[in-house]
Design an enzyme around this catalytic site. Sequence first.
Site, PDB file in Angstrom:
ATOM      1  N   GLU A   1       3.003   8.583  -1.646  1.00 53.91           N
ATOM      2  CA  GLU A   1       2.953   6.720  -1.761  1.00 53.91           C
ATOM      3  C   GLU A   1       4.352   6.340  -2.049  1.00 53.91           C
ATOM      4  OE1 GLU A   1      -1.040   8.473  -1.264  1.00 53.91           O
ATOM      5  OE2 GLU A   1       0.692   9.126  -2.878  1.00 53.91           O
TER       6      GLU A   1
ATOM      7  N   HIS B   1     -12.083   6.526  -5.247  1.00 54.30           N
ATOM      8  CA  HIS B   1     -12.545   5.446  -3.584  1.00 54.30           C
ATOM      9  C   HIS B   1     -12.835   4.422  -3.924  1.00 54.30           C
ATOM     10  CE1 HIS B   1     -11.373   9.874  -3.333  1.00 54.30           C
ATOM     11  NE2 HIS B   1     -10.749   9.449  -1.539  1.00 54.30           N
TER      12      HIS B   1
END
Length: 365
Positions: A100, A170
């Site tokens: 990321e 998540h």
Amino acid sequence: MASCLRRYGRRLSVSICEKRELSTACEGQIILQQHQQLQQTAKSMNLCSAINQALHLALETDPRSYVFGEDVSFGGVFRCTTGLTERFGKNRVFNTPLCEQGIVGFGIGLAAMGNRAIAEIQFADYIYPAFDQIVNEAAKFRYRSGNQYDCGGLTIRAPYGAVGHGGHYHSQSPEAFFCHVPGIKVVIPRSPLQAKGLLLSCIRDPNPVVFFEPKWLYRLAVEEVPEHDYMLPLSEAEVIREGSDITLVGWGAQLSVMEQACTDAEKDGISCELIDLKTLIPWDRETVEASVRKTGRLLISHEAPVTGGFGAEISASIVERCFLRLEAPIARVCGLDTPFPLVFEPFYMPTKNKILDAIKSTVNY
């Protein structure tokens, strides 16, 4: 729930069709003009399809636009980028390593060279490795160069929030972290129509933007969405339900939950005014303030934990501006100060009944 969201979306689609002046980011672009035009060109689609259509338009209308991230070339885990590689080629839509920090860092460099960089973080929970790039590089790029350089063409897409089975890795809602940082914008849509128009505005905005997408609504939220190119103004809240007894403020997926609570409260004679903030930074204080001055009460709801959530900033600002008009303490119905649970998600979430209880308690204070 699904039928409620569909009715909700169809009703809200009318309110954005009025003519309005474009912001600086929208100059020379297309925006909705008439409700009749909306009816003629709209097509029923879910939020995922609306995002996909916005990305198609962004790539089609600007050859300097690029979409990249983990697994985006085959459509991504949520299929929001389906068909982009086949249409625009691997040079403009491509996979990145699972890194990321590298994704956002590459996007900053790409945008600094005058391109439109649309970076996807697969889940908002995994945006933290890129935190330094967003906070210390993207947000400060223009400032540290004395406005000689910028990375205003950077848009970071990230699915956020509950999904029903995501657990603590998540399901997070990290928007408040980025609302603390001057130099970036934070935008969260509530529906397919909003998602398409707001995403196109973010991509074309002259500032870096973090665009959080409510993944719970990717397939569940369905409404009529214009197929043509249009943009919606940023930093402009919308009163989507007028009322006189209490003001409710939220964003993203939480709006549909709050709408249900408003409907139930109305059965008990309580008139609720519901506001979608849409852009969290910079947020529309004036619209919220005007509503609270009318109702005298405020309730804020979001999925993120209550401590340090963006609801606290709204609460503090409204107390400063409307203290003498308030008839009850400001209520916050938010997530709990715990890691996001798996089997206990229903207890963690700010549900309709929690909001309804808070509405009654605030009105009867």
